[in-house]
Design a protein around this motif. Structure first.
Motif, short mmCIF file in Angstrom:
data_model
loop_
_atom_site.label_atom_id
_atom_site.label_comp_id
_atom_site.label_asym_id
_atom_site.label_seq_id
_atom_site.Cartn_x
_atom_site.Cartn_y
_atom_site.Cartn_z
N GLU A 213 0.83 -1.20 0.00
CA GLU A 213 0.00 0.00 0.00
C GLU A 213 0.87 1.26 0.00
OE1 GLU A 213 -3.28 0.11 -0.39
OE2 GLU A 213 -3.14 -2.07 -0.63
N TRP A 214 1.98 1.21 0.74
CA TRP A 214 2.89 2.36 0.76
C TRP A 214 3.47 2.62 -0.63
CZ3 TRP A 214 3.53 5.84 4.57
CH2 TRP A 214 4.59 6.74 4.46
N SER A 215 3.79 1.54 -1.34
CA SER A 215 4.32 1.66 -2.69
C SER A 215 3.30 2.32 -3.62
CB SER A 215 4.71 0.28 -3.23
OG SER A 215 5.18 0.37 -4.55
N LYS A 216 2.04 1.96 -3.45
CA LYS A 216 0.99 2.58 -4.27
C LYS A 216 0.91 4.08 -4.00
CE LYS A 216 -1.96 -1.56 -4.47
NZ LYS A 216 -3.26 -2.14 -4.03
N LEU A 217 0.98 4.44 -2.73
CA LEU A 217 0.94 5.85 -2.37
C LEU A 217 2.14 6.60 -2.95
CD1 LEU A 217 -0.16 5.67 1.39
CD2 LEU A 217 -1.54 6.47 -0.54
N ALA A 218 3.30 5.95 -2.91
CA ALA A 218 4.51 6.58 -3.45
C ALA A 218 4.39 6.80 -4.95
CB ALA A 218 5.73 5.70 -3.14
N GLU A 219 3.85 5.80 -5.66
CA GLU A 219 3.66 5.93 -7.10
C GLU A 219 2.67 7.05 -7.43
OE1 GLU A 219 2.48 2.10 -8.43
OE2 GLU A 219 4.42 1.16 -8.00
N THR A 220 1.59 7.12 -6.65
CA THR A 220 0.60 8.18 -6.86
C THR A 220 1.21 9.55 -6.62
OG1 THR A 220 -1.19 6.71 -6.16
CG2 THR A 220 -1.63 9.08 -6.09
N ALA A 221 2.07 9.65 -5.61
CA ALA A 221 2.72 10.93 -5.29
C ALA A 221 3.62 11.38 -6.43
CB ALA A 221 3.52 10.80 -4.00
N VAL A 222 4.33 10.43 -7.05
CA VAL A 222 5.21 10.77 -8.18
C VAL A 222 4.38 11.28 -9.36
CG1 VAL A 222 6.79 9.83 -9.89
CG2 VAL A 222 7.04 9.20 -7.49
N ILE A 223 3.26 10.62 -9.61
CA ILE A 223 2.39 11.06 -10.71
C ILE A 223 1.86 12.47 -10.45
CG2 ILE A 223 0.18 10.63 -11.85
CD1 ILE A 223 0.69 7.62 -11.37
N LYS A 224 1.42 12.72 -9.22
CA LYS A 224 0.91 14.05 -8.87
C LYS A 224 2.00 15.11 -9.00
CE LYS A 224 -2.83 12.72 -5.72
NZ LYS A 224 -3.33 12.78 -4.31
N VAL A 317 1.28 30.80 -8.46
CA VAL A 317 1.75 30.56 -7.09
C VAL A 317 1.03 29.36 -6.50
CG1 VAL A 317 2.04 31.56 -4.80
CG2 VAL A 317 2.27 33.01 -6.83
N LYS A 318 -0.25 29.24 -6.78
CA LYS A 318 -1.02 28.07 -6.33
C LYS A 318 -0.40 26.80 -6.92
CE LYS A 318 -4.70 25.76 -4.77
NZ LYS A 318 -4.55 24.48 -5.43
N ALA A 319 -0.03 26.87 -8.19
CA ALA A 319 0.59 25.71 -8.85
C ALA A 319 1.93 25.37 -8.22
CB ALA A 319 0.76 25.99 -10.34
N LEU A 320 2.70 26.40 -7.83
CA LEU A 320 3.99 26.18 -7.18
C LEU A 320 3.82 25.48 -5.84
CD1 LEU A 320 7.07 26.65 -6.92
CD2 LEU A 320 6.53 28.87 -5.88
N LEU A 321 2.86 25.93 -5.05
CA LEU A 321 2.63 25.30 -3.75
C LEU A 321 2.12 23.88 -3.90
CD1 LEU A 321 1.10 28.30 -1.75
CD2 LEU A 321 3.46 27.46 -1.75
N ASP A 322 1.28 23.65 -4.90
CA ASP A 322 0.81 22.28 -5.16
C ASP A 322 1.98 21.37 -5.53
OD1 ASP A 322 -1.77 23.04 -4.67
OD2 ASP A 322 -2.34 23.24 -6.78
N TYR A 323 2.91 21.91 -6.31
CA TYR A 323 4.09 21.13 -6.71
C TYR A 323 4.95 20.80 -5.49
CZ TYR A 323 8.74 20.06 -8.39
OH TYR A 323 9.96 19.45 -8.58
N ARG A 324 5.15 21.78 -4.64
CA ARG A 324 5.97 21.55 -3.45
C ARG A 324 5.38 20.44 -2.58
NH1 ARG A 324 7.52 27.58 -1.11
NH2 ARG A 324 9.17 28.05 -2.61
N GLU A 325 4.08 20.48 -2.39
CA GLU A 325 3.43 19.46 -1.56
C GLU A 325 3.59 18.07 -2.18
OE1 GLU A 325 -0.98 18.37 0.29
OE2 GLU A 325 -0.67 20.25 -0.78
N ALA A 326 3.37 18.00 -3.50
CA ALA A 326 3.50 16.71 -4.19
C ALA A 326 4.94 16.22 -4.18
CB ALA A 326 2.99 16.84 -5.63
#
Length: 360
Positions: A213-224, A317-326
């Motif tokens: 499950e952690w691997s799935k979350l990691a893959e999703t995070a990379v896609i985001k 700026v919203k896009a930048l913050l979204d990128y940082r979180e991802a």
């Protein structure tokens, strides 16, 4: 008197003396600090007159199961004094299936008396020295146990070092208790001592992470992160020279190369990307897109600088913050996090908790 216990007769004699004690000092010498991957070499128990240093490996080889020791250390009528005793508790529980009852931790007592302020060290030698009690031997002896092989002979200095730690614990505990009583902190130290064992159990138990499950979350995070990165890149003007966002020295080097070799211009355009983790490049990027240069690129400043009249952030700026979180999810909490933090034996993450407040 220090007694090195490595025979059945010596073990029986030690138990005969220890079973009549109302308070005893305890300590362990181990091959490391991980209870699941380290072994107890020596277990020390005793008071100011008799200190018994049990050679755990040799006694186990002789068939000693330490059941008598277990009864003593788990007896609620006997006070067990130790310094950072939570460490010894974890080692004893994993190595010998022994738990502790009714403990007094001299390190926690010193934390209480100093309110966590690191006026001096909190190690046993530091605290003993502060209260005028024998500081024991050199650091070289203390660290020699790390490389000691179970079953091999101990030198006299190692046995003396182990025994003297126990000899000093009870006088130290009595001094600390008197000071705690004077400051009306008896109830506090009793509560903290109970918390020591609970905290140690929490550290031993750890938490479980499902790798799949952690691997799935990691893959999703990379896609985001990739999606967020592409959104950010869509704000870059068509003919924008990314080289302009590089640090000055790097920029000058690239420009000189471009001047000497025209074909490099195409290479630079295709190989240099904006590093959205670089404050310098992000500041330049935002100035290019918005016309306003931030004083820094932390989130609070970005909100202050780029908030619109309706309270929302500029889209870039919203896009930048979204990128940082991802990006944080993908890098900090990806599979690297799992591989670096999940214990190879237990398959769990084991934290170390600071029970008392830090020096701040």
């Amino acid at each position: 008197m220090i007694y090195y216990v490595n025979t059945i007769d010596g073990y029986k004699q030690a138990i005969t003396y220890l079973k009549d004690m109302a308070i005893m000092g305890i300590d362990t010498e181990t091959t490391g600090i991980d209870p699941y991957q380290s072994r107890i070499l020596l277990l020390q128990m005793g008071d100011t007159t008799h200190q018994y240093v049990f050679d755990v490996f040799l006694l186990q080889e002789l068939g000693i199961d330490f059941s008598e020791i277990k009864s003593l250390l788990e007896c609620p009528d006997i006070v067990k004094v130790g310094h950072n005793i939570g460490f010894d508790y974890k080692m004893l529980k994993v190595n010998l299936n022994i738990e502790l009852e009714n403990i007094f931790d001299t390190m926690i007592a010193e934390y209480l008396l100093t309110k966590g302020a690191k006026l001096s060290g909190f190690g046993l030698a530091d605290v003993l020295g502060k209260y005028g009690i024998d500081e024991n031997m050199t650091k070289e002896i203390r660290t020699s146990f790390i490389t000691h092989l179970p079953g091999t002979d101990f030198i006299t200095e190692q046995i003396q070092y182990a025994g003297r730690d126990v000899q000093n614990l009870i006088p130290l505990a009595r001094q600390l208790y008197r000071l705690l009583k004077n400051d009306d902190m008896v109830d506090l130290i009793e509560l903290e001592n109970e918390t020591v064992l609970v905290t140690a159990d929490m550290e031993l138990a750890g938490i479980y992470l499902d790798k799949t499950e952690w691997s799935k979350l990691a893959e999703t995070a990379v896609i985001k992160r990739d999606v967020a990165h592409n959104i950010l890149k869509s704000f870059i003007p068509e003919n924008f020279d990314v080289v302009e966002l590089l640090p000055e020295k790097t920029k000058e080097k690239v420009k000189k190369k471009k001047g000497k070799q025209e074909s490099l211009k195409l290479d630079v355009a295709t190989t240099i990307n904006i590093n959205f983790s670089s404050p310098i490049q992000v500041a330049g990027f935002l100035k290019t897109i918005t016309g306003k240069s931030p004083t820094d690129t932390n989130e609070k400043t970005l909100y202050k600088t780029y908030r619109q009249a309706d309270g929302t952030l500029l889209p870039v700026v919203k896009a930048l913050l979204d990128y940082r979180e991802a990006d944080k999810l993908a890098t900090t909490y990806g599979m690297t996090f799992y591989d670096e933090n999940v214990h190879p034996i237990t398959g769990r993450i084991h934290s170390n908790f600071m029970q008392m407040g830090t020096d701040s």
